[in-house]
Scaffold this active site. Structure first.
Site, PDB file in Angstrom:
ATOM      1  N   THR A 415       0.817  -1.217   0.000  1.00 56.60           N
ATOM      2  CA  THR A 415       0.000   0.000   0.000  1.00 56.60           C
ATOM      3  C   THR A 415       0.856   1.275   0.000  1.00 56.60           C
ATOM      4  OG1 THR A 415      -1.648  -1.312   1.199  1.00 56.60           O
ATOM      5  CG2 THR A 415      -1.974   1.032   1.217  1.00 56.60           C
ATOM      6  N   THR A 433      -3.859   1.086  -2.818  1.00 59.52           N
ATOM      7  CA  THR A 433      -3.256  -0.236  -2.621  1.00 59.52           C
ATOM      8  C   THR A 433      -3.535  -1.175  -3.788  1.00 59.52           C
ATOM      9  OG1 THR A 433      -3.106  -2.064  -1.027  1.00 59.52           O
ATOM     10  CG2 THR A 433      -5.295  -1.206  -1.444  1.00 59.52           C
ATOM     11  N   GLY A 501      -0.550  -2.850   6.212  1.00 60.97           N
ATOM     12  CA  GLY A 501      -1.498  -3.881   6.626  1.00 60.97           C
ATOM     13  C   GLY A 501      -2.299  -3.396   7.830  1.00 60.97           C
TER      14      GLY A 501
END
Ligand code: GLY
Length: 593
Positions: A415, A433, A501
């Protein structure tokens, strides 16, 4: 006493096990601040980052993950463009020079402050599950969950991309420059070539085996079977042609016609692991405007993207629980500050795993999760001196009587985050992302296709109880992306966000705490060493001052894991002037005038 994750519900243990599985897989790694230097301004910005001081500007600024992309955005702003215009240029260049993290084949969330109307808007350009998916998409024939990369690599994990549609929507609402001109920097760089950065080269080398599975991907990243080296001049004529088609034909050129046909053929015909994305899925894709989610913290409103993102809700929960504690008095080096932050985060992650998903498909206690009374009650649990022994989801006010099991998705940090302020006072905070580094590893028309569907829970039920984030046709996978704008008295004061994440949530929340509680400037806040706790283990950033906390955290009962923590925070503080900060763990910069 050694902390042991005692849970009230065995299902939460399953979620923790899924996360441990994720941690066993190599994420997109940190590569430090090396980057290709293209001008004195870029050199100065990189030097400021290395010295730990913010970049200053009066009128406009871009902070993002690669200097070439930042420069493209700054040029648009210098020409009188808005942050919406700049966003198109930044994203289309990032898709070329940082292809492993985001691009046309992925999805994004935008938080936008509009100076003219003094209002916030959030737009959801998340990838969407194809209409033909079934609940068993990520299950083996015996009902067990697929291995993460068995699910990721190939067509199975590919959701309908949202980023091109989001860029078009943003431009239509708030742009003032001709659409086609915004593609020129990307087309120029893709045609003439750009230098492969140290970060890109390192990630290609590490992922070479998976990049080799699809011919177009291998040809591009591994010419003659050899990973691209740092400094190679890399051209991408297919990407230039795709950008040209978008520039002339708008999003129809992407979501219908030859590009759409080739995307779906690539997904469906990857015989080792085919997917079900169809031309119909692409043709019906829609950006969704959602209500912003805001939480009050230190008399500021911390605002971001609501469901299907868990970002703003979980950050709002963490900050809401901490609002009763005087972190400023405790200080950034005090282990008790980190106990409070860590356990607030664990409590918030328990709610996240239980309740957060795409609210178009499952009822959610969205308001209840950030209700101040609920968070005060949850925050009261933090009043002790040791690590909490029991972590379980709370009972936020719900519209419906429901029984959800905890989520079992695996999220890895890839991302990219873009923050932009323009000379009109508009602010864009966008996290973007393709999910895992290099996404599904399928490349078509010069860009990589996402693997976003693996952000759904692989399992649909646990002990017969349904999981809110289970896959369904047309549903959007739960995200951790947390593009944020912090407001004070109705005006924006900080744009911030990060990749990473599910650690995005901790990285972003802690930088906001650094800025609001600990008097850090924006560069100090993004550079601050990380200590992140989601599911019980305190992850402490290796080779930083955060490791000084380890003995005290262990004495409080935490299990501690010292490791690399690869954020990519990009932030702009808005006051009398602008101050920008770029994460020293990646190649980005802040730049403005
Ligand atoms: N795939 C990263 C996220 O959406 O959280």
């Amino acid at each position: 006493m050694r902390f042991c994750l005692t849970v009230a519900f065995s299902m939460f243990a399953s979620a923790a096990m899924a996360q441990q599985a994720a941690d066993a897989v190599q994420p997109e790694s940190g590569t430090g601040g090396d980057a290709v230097v293209t001008s004195q301004a870029v050199a100065d910005a990189l030097a400021a980052k290395a010295d730990g001081v913010p970049v200053e500007a009066e009128g406009y600024m871009v902070a993002a993950a690669n200097p070439l992309a930042v420069q493209a955005g700054v040029d648009v702003l210098a020409a009188g463009g808005t942050a919406a215009d700049a966003l198109v240029a930044v994203q289309t260049v990032l898709g070329l020079v940082e292809p492993q993290s985001s691009g046309l084949g992925g999805g994004a969330f935008l938080v936008w402050y509009d100076a003219a109307t003094q209002s916030l808007t959030t737009l959801d350009g998340r990838e969407t599950a194809p209409l033909a998916v079934t609940p068993t998409l990520f299950l083996n024939e015996d009902g067990s969950r697929m291995g993460f990369f068995d699910a990721v690599v190939g067509g199975r994990s590919v959701g309908t991309p949202g980023t091109p549609a989001l860029l078009a929507e943003v431009h239509a609402r708030w742009g003032n420059q001709p659409w086609a001109t915004l593609f020129e920097p990307g087309i120029e760089l893709a045609s003439t070539g750009f230098e492969v950065s140290p970060r890109l080269a390192g990630l290609i080398e590490r992922d070479a085996e998976r990049l080799a599975v699809f011919p177009a991907t291998a040809d591009y990243f591994l010419p003659d079977g050899v990973p691209l080296a740092i400094g190679t001049t890399l051209q991408n004529p297919d990407y230039a042609a795709t950008l040209g088609a978008l520039a002339v034909g708008g999003t129809d050129a992407f979501y219908t016609g030859q590009i759409a046909q080739d995307i779906t053929e690539t997904v469906q015909e990857f015989s080792a692991n085919p997917g079900v994305l169809s031309e119909l899925d692409l043709a019906i894709y829609q950006v969704k405007e959602r209500a912003p989610v805001c939480a009050t913290y230190r008399a500021h409103d911390v605002c971001g993207m609501g469901p299907p993102s868990s970002g703003a809700l979980t950050i709002g929960q963490i900050l809401g629980m901490l609002d009763a504690y005087d972190l400023a008095a405790l200080g950034a080096e005090n282990p008790d500050s980190w106990r409070l932050i860590g356990d607030a985060s664990r409590l918030a992650f328990a709610d996240r795993g239980r309740y957060m998903a795409d609210s178009d498909f499952v009822p959610m206690p969205t308001a209840g999760l950030v209700d101040p009374a609920y968070l005060a009650q949850r925050g009261a649990l933090l009043g002790g001196a040791e690590a909490l022994e029991e972590i379980a989801p709370g009972t936020p006010a719900f519209d419906h009587s429901l029984n959800w099991a905890d989520d079992q998705s695996i999220e890895l940090p890839s991302t990219s985050h873009i923050s932009i302020v323009d000379s009109f006072g508009n602010v864009a905070s966008m996290t973007t992302t393709i999910e895992n580094a290099f996404g599904s590893r399928l490349m078509v028309h010069g860009f990589l296709l996402n693997n976003e569907l693996t952000d759904f829970s692989f399992a649909t039920h646990n002990d017969g109880v349904p999981i809110a984030n289970a896959i369904a046709p047309g549903k959007r996978p739960r995200s951790s992306m947390a593009p944020t704008i912090v407001m004070k008295d109705g005006a924006p004061v900080l744009a911030i966000g990060s990749p990473g994440g599910s650690r995005i949530i901790g990285y972003t929340a802690q930088a906001i705490i650094g800025y609001l509680d600990w008097g850090m400037d924006v560069q100090q806040a993004v550079s601050m060493p990380h200590a992140v706790n989601r599911f019980g283990t305190f992850d402490v950033e290796e080779e930083t001052a955060a490791t000084d906390l380890v003995p005290a955290l262990e004495a409080m009962g935490y299990e501690v894991n010292v490791r690399g923590l690869n954020s990519g925070l990009h932030a702009i503080a808005i006051g009398d002037g602008l101050q920008g900060g770029a994460d020293p763990r990646r190649e980005g910069i802040a730049l403005g005038e």
